[in-house]
Design an enzyme around this catalytic site. Structure first.
Site, short mmCIF file in Angstrom:
data_model
loop_
_atom_site.label_atom_id
_atom_site.label_comp_id
_atom_site.label_asym_id
_atom_site.label_seq_id
_atom_site.Cartn_x
_atom_site.Cartn_y
_atom_site.Cartn_z
CE LYS A 184 38.47 42.70 43.51
NZ LYS A 184 37.83 42.51 44.83
CB CYS A 195 42.77 39.30 45.04
SG CYS A 195 41.59 38.09 44.39
N GLY A 238 50.19 42.25 41.96
CA GLY A 238 49.16 42.72 41.03
C GLY A 238 48.00 41.76 41.06
CB THR A 266 36.52 40.02 47.84
OG1 THR A 266 37.12 38.74 47.62
CG2 THR A 266 37.24 40.72 48.97
NE ARG A 319 47.28 29.23 46.07
CZ ARG A 319 48.19 28.28 46.22
NH1 ARG A 319 49.46 28.60 46.42
NH2 ARG A 319 47.84 27.02 46.18
CD GLU A 320 43.61 35.62 38.48
OE1 GLU A 320 43.85 35.52 37.27
OE2 GLU A 320 43.36 36.70 39.03
CD GLU A 362 37.89 34.51 45.83
OE1 GLU A 362 38.78 33.64 45.72
OE2 GLU A 362 38.09 35.72 45.61
CG PHE A 363 40.36 32.13 51.24
CD1 PHE A 363 40.87 33.31 51.76
CD2 PHE A 363 39.23 31.58 51.85
CE1 PHE A 363 40.29 33.93 52.86
CE2 PHE A 363 38.64 32.19 52.95
CZ PHE A 363 39.17 33.37 53.44
CB VAL A 408 34.93 34.12 42.12
CG1 VAL A 408 34.30 33.48 43.36
CG2 VAL A 408 36.22 34.82 42.49
#
Length: 439
Positions: free
Chosen positions: A270, A267, A264, A122, A154-155, A151-152, A11
């Protein structure tokens, strides 16, 4: 404008590089001297498409720098972002906020003038208030305003998500201090005004909860379509047509309705767990989220049983090729990947596993048992295999020739847990083809 980013992880590094691209002077600080030296030398510690070029360009132009000296990073900054890890705490599933609170105290001690301290990580509801109490205790002489800016990202598409977001959420406190913090952060995001990105201004608690609620809802959509896929297999329906029929409803939308081995990554696992624990603590349990967590974990464990069933009920002495180890394509992230559950169960059942992943094998090796053999490519992994399992839908796996794949293998079993292949084409190539939720 000058800002500091505390944490050079996923991040912090992506956000820092993107803010620099906006024209902001960004200093990223991390306690890992080796990581900082690597970044200064142009070596990116994570796999994210386009990030290496973005970092190099902004370092060259003098807008992005890296240091281990927090005092240096904070000096002259109008805003300091906390982008440190918040992993699940062992034993109870709550988010571990040790790093957040420690960083907040360090920033307060280093601050020389008024600034906004922003949680980018987060964090559960109430964290912002705790951070405010810390900075007021440490520096009662200084005006440090606290804000939340989740933050939003996506990997695999993080740069696009930052530069062209659906929305920006900013949570601040009431009063003059909160108004000033909002002004600073709106100025920071001003380049997004050109593309009319909505900026949602809220209380800190609301901003913190938005991130958890969004991730929990998306995780629930994934889990829902996976259970519908199981039902489709029993009744002879096609989950892709079901998904398409649902997604065309504007109230539902088509995204995150793709069946697979379960969610998985860094983010969803958890965050759903942390939301469930927070809700329990406040006497407002989120039963839907709790069920989502349980169903998702059970699904990963059941995949190895599917492999055994497809191989006649036993994997003893069998060679199983596994294509894809990361939790999704276009990342090297192994956190809570389905492979971490499936592969050990295959080995435990007596199989020899030959695995290949385009980016994740370096991270996978210390996490998976010694009986796993790592291949040079997908056809190398398939060589002599009795069965092949596709776990991650990398594009290079989509383009594989069914005939070449079948010729490399000893047995005919193919389990496509991402539904990337055409069933008829795979059967014509001689495979005993199994997919998710399709007749």
């Amino acid at each position: 404008m000058r800002i500091a980013m505390i944490g050079a992880g996923y991040v912090g590094l992506v956000s820092g590089a993107c803010f620099a691209e906006f024209g902001v002077d960004v200093c990223v600080v991390d306690t890992d001297a080796g990581k900082v030296e690597a970044l200064r030398a142009g070596r990116i510690p994570i796999y994210e498409p386009g990030l290496d070029a973005l970092v190099a360009e902004n370092v060259r132009d003098g807008r992005l720098s890296f240091t281990t000296d927090l005092d240096e990073a904070v000096r002259g900054a109008e805003a300091v972002f906390l982008a440190v890890g918040t992993p699940s705490r062992r034993g109870d599933g709550h988010a571990d906020l040790t790093y957040v609170y420690a960083a907040a105290e360090q920033v307060a001690r280093a601050a020389q003038g008024r600034l906004v301290l922003v949680t980018k990580s987060t964090v559960p509801v109430g964290t912002g208030r705790q951070v405010r109490d810390i900075v007021r205790r440490v520096r009662p002489d200084l005006s440090i305003e606290v804000a939340s800016n989740p933050e939003f990202l996506r990997e695999g598409s993080a740069i696009g998500d930052f530069m062209r977001p659906d929305r920006v959420v900013i949570g601040t406190e009431a009063g003059e201090g909160g108004a000033w913090a909002m002004t600073v952060l709106r100025r920071l995001y001003r380049p997004l005004n050109l593309i009319e990105v909505p900026i949602l201004a809220t209380r800190i608690e609301t901003a913190e909860l938005i991130k958890y609620a969004a991730n929990a809802f998306l995780a629930t959509k994934i889990t829902f379509i996976n259970e519908i896929a199981d039902l489709c297999e029993k009744v002879g329906a096609d989950v892709h047509d079901v998904s398409r029929g649902m997604g065309l409803d504007g109230r539902i939308g088509r995204k995150f309705l793709h069946p697979g081995p379960g969610y998985g990554g860094s983010c969803f696992p958890k965050d759903t767990l942390a939301l469930a624990r927070t809700a329990q603590d406040h006497g407002a349990p989120v039963r839907l989220v709790e069920t989502t967590i349980a169903v998702n974990e059970a699904r990963k464990a059941a995949l190895a049983d599917r492999v055994a069933a497809a191989c006649g009920g036993s994997l003893s002495g069998k060679v199983v090729a596994v294509l894809g180890l990361t939790f999704k394509p276009e990342t090297d992230d192994m956190r809570d990947a389905a492979s971490l559950v499936v592969v050990p169960k295959l080995v435990e059942a007596g199989a020899t596993v030959r695995a290949f992943d385009p980016a994740g094998m370096g991270h996978a090796k210390p996490l998976l048992p010694g009986a796993v053999h790592y291949a040079q490519g997908p056809l190398d992994a398939a060589q002599g295999a009795d069965a092949l399992v596709l776990l991650t839908e990398w594009n290079e796996f989509r383009a594989l020739s069914p005939e070449k794949l079948r010729a490399a293998m000893r047995g005919p079993v193919l389990l496509d847990f991402r539904n990337v292949y055409d069933p008829e084409a795979m059967r014509e190539a001689g495979f005993h083809y199994h997919s998710i939720g399709r007749p």
